[in-house]
Motif scaffolding. Structure first.
Motif, short mmCIF file in Angstrom:
data_model
loop_
_atom_site.label_atom_id
_atom_site.label_comp_id
_atom_site.label_asym_id
_atom_site.label_seq_id
_atom_site.Cartn_x
_atom_site.Cartn_y
_atom_site.Cartn_z
N MET A 1 0.84 -1.20 0.00
CA MET A 1 0.00 0.00 0.00
C MET A 1 0.88 1.24 0.00
SD MET A 1 -3.04 1.18 2.64
CE MET A 1 -4.24 0.02 1.99
N ALA A 2 0.58 2.18 -0.87
CA ALA A 2 1.36 3.42 -0.96
C ALA A 2 1.30 4.17 0.37
CB ALA A 2 0.80 4.30 -2.07
N PRO A 3 2.43 4.71 0.85
CA PRO A 3 2.43 5.42 2.12
C PRO A 3 1.36 6.50 2.22
CG PRO A 3 4.68 5.10 1.37
CD PRO A 3 3.78 4.63 0.25
N ALA A 4 1.14 7.26 1.14
CA ALA A 4 0.14 8.32 1.20
C ALA A 4 -1.26 7.76 1.44
CB ALA A 4 0.17 9.15 -0.09
N GLU A 5 -1.56 6.62 0.82
CA GLU A 5 -2.87 6.01 1.01
C GLU A 5 -3.03 5.49 2.43
OE1 GLU A 5 -6.66 4.93 0.61
OE2 GLU A 5 -5.49 6.20 -0.73
N LEU A 6 -1.96 4.93 2.98
CA LEU A 6 -2.02 4.44 4.36
C LEU A 6 -2.18 5.59 5.33
CD1 LEU A 6 -2.04 2.08 6.22
CD2 LEU A 6 0.45 1.86 5.98
N PHE A 7 -1.51 6.69 5.08
CA PHE A 7 -1.69 7.87 5.94
C PHE A 7 -3.11 8.41 5.83
CE2 PHE A 7 2.99 8.27 6.26
CZ PHE A 7 3.08 8.53 7.61
N ARG A 8 -3.72 8.29 4.66
CA ARG A 8 -5.11 8.74 4.52
C ARG A 8 -6.03 7.90 5.40
NH1 ARG A 8 -6.73 11.79 0.51
NH2 ARG A 8 -4.89 11.17 -0.71
N VAL A 9 -5.79 6.58 5.42
CA VAL A 9 -6.58 5.70 6.28
C VAL A 9 -6.35 6.04 7.74
CG1 VAL A 9 -6.94 3.31 7.00
CG2 VAL A 9 -6.59 3.83 4.58
N SER B 1 -2.16 13.80 3.00
CA SER B 1 -3.06 12.65 2.94
C SER B 1 -3.71 12.40 4.30
CB SER B 1 -2.28 11.41 2.48
OG SER B 1 -1.89 11.52 1.14
N PHE B 2 -2.91 12.49 5.36
CA PHE B 2 -3.46 12.30 6.71
C PHE B 2 -4.53 13.35 7.00
CE2 PHE B 2 -3.76 12.79 11.25
CZ PHE B 2 -3.62 11.51 11.76
N ILE B 3 -4.23 14.60 6.71
CA ILE B 3 -5.17 15.69 6.97
C ILE B 3 -6.43 15.52 6.14
CG2 ILE B 3 -5.50 18.17 6.69
CD1 ILE B 3 -2.53 18.49 7.41
N ASP B 4 -6.27 15.13 4.87
CA ASP B 4 -7.44 14.90 4.02
C ASP B 4 -8.28 13.75 4.56
OD1 ASP B 4 -6.71 16.95 2.37
OD2 ASP B 4 -5.87 15.68 0.79
N GLY B 5 -7.60 12.67 4.99
CA GLY B 5 -8.33 11.54 5.55
C GLY B 5 -9.11 11.93 6.79
#
Length: 329
Positions: free
Chosen positions: A130-138, A269-273
């Motif tokens: 899983m791409a780091p940005a996607e994991l941070f979004r989760v 990504s984290f903030i958007d998630g």
């Protein structure tokens, strides 16, 4: 037990964690056998992903079991309290829809605290595809769900979680640190700050106390290494040892920013998630920096009374937080 697996533990590696992991193999087998009444087939220590506990995977006649143990130098009763806190958090996170391991048992065996969990199928998030940005979004989405859980207390234990008044606890925390800002403050002798900076620090803490902030549950360690990603892409959240009832979302955000320093893409990504808009983020930043300063001062005071070995480290961190706060306030 038919075999042990020392994969990842070469004979020439003699660090204390490797030695402790090897020595814990028979104990982990005995704990699983005695507690769950299962036949143990293999024990595999995991070294490198657990900074506080020893972690061992135990293959049994049934499911594979994860054994977490306090390290020999750590207090078993204190560690057991941490395990009870983790179970409390996992139960509530699961009820809110956040996947995680199931705690099978908590106890003490041969003078060591243990927690048994089922082994979540998948790969550690740091090594997953899983791409780091996607994991941070989760992780951002999970953080918002965690912060929405109902709370009653303030602090870092089950007793604190379930008792007291959250806002009163928060104000007491700030007031204690305000009360320490005197000409006899030991942080002056540690060169954390200069006497002529005390007034500005007092103003920062007072300003934060008067902000309309909310107390909630914080995971405290929202890192990729504390996740498991399964084949379907589901993300399991692990390791609630740093959980604390504190200001949300500030406490978790500060831990993410200051411990892991994610690059702009992963932070975005984290903030958007989480669902934080740009104007809200701009409003949060001064509060984040003020809270980081308050927490760093408080941790240094804790070390003076409870953990002298960490005084120099935490005093240096507090001084850095003050420099950062002054540069952004």
């Amino acid at each position: 037990m038919d075999a042990t697996d020392n994969e990842g533990l070469p004979d020439e590696d003699t660090t204390s964690d490797h030695i402790a992991a090897r020595q814990a193999i028979p104990l982990a087998a005995a704990i699983v056998s005695d507690t769950l009444d299962l036949s143990v087939q293999r024990v595999t220590p995991l070294v490198g992903l657990g900074a506080v506990n020893l972690i061992l995977f135990v293959k049994t006649s049934g499911a594979e079991v994860v054994v977490r143990l306090n390290k020999p130098e750590n207090d078993a009763a204190k560690t057991r309290g941490e395990y009870e806190k983790e179970r409390w958090c996992l139960d509530r996170a699961s009820a809110a829809g956040i996947p995680g391991p199931t705690v099978l048992a908590i106890g003490e065996h041969s003078g060591r605290a243990f927690m048994l969990q089922d082994r979540v199928p998948g790969v550690n998030g740091k090594q997953s595809a899983m791409a780091p940005a996607e994991l941070f979004r989760v992780l951002g989405r999970y953080a918002r769900m965690i912060h929405a859980l109902p709370v009653t207390g303030f602090g870092d234990s089950v007793a604190a979680f379930e008792n007291g008044d959250a806002q009163r606890g928060w104000r007491r925390f700030v007031d204690y640190n305000l009360g320490q800002l005197t000409d006899r403050d030991p942080l002056l002798a540690l060169d954390v700050y200069a006497p002529n900076q005390q007034g500005a620090i007092r103003m920062a803490f007072t300003w934060l106390r008067n902000r309309p902030l909310r107390v909630g549950l914080n995971h405290g360690d929202l890192a990729r290494r504390n996740t498991i990603v399964d084949r379907s892409g589901s993300v399991y959240l692990l390791d609630w040892g740093c959980a604390e009832m504190h200001i949300v979302p500030h406490y978790d955000l500060n831990a993410l920013l200051r411990w892991y320093q994610p690059d702009n893409a992963n932070l975005r990504s984290f903030i958007d998630g989480y669902g934080i808009a740009g104007d809200e983020w701009a409003r949060l930043l001064p509060e984040l920096n003020a809270l980081a300063l308050l927490k760093a001062f408080d941790l240094t005071r804790w070390a003076i009374g409870r953990c002298p070995a960490r005084i120099a480290e935490l005093a240096e961190c507090a001084a850095r937080c003050l420099t950062l706060y002054q540069g952004t306030s």
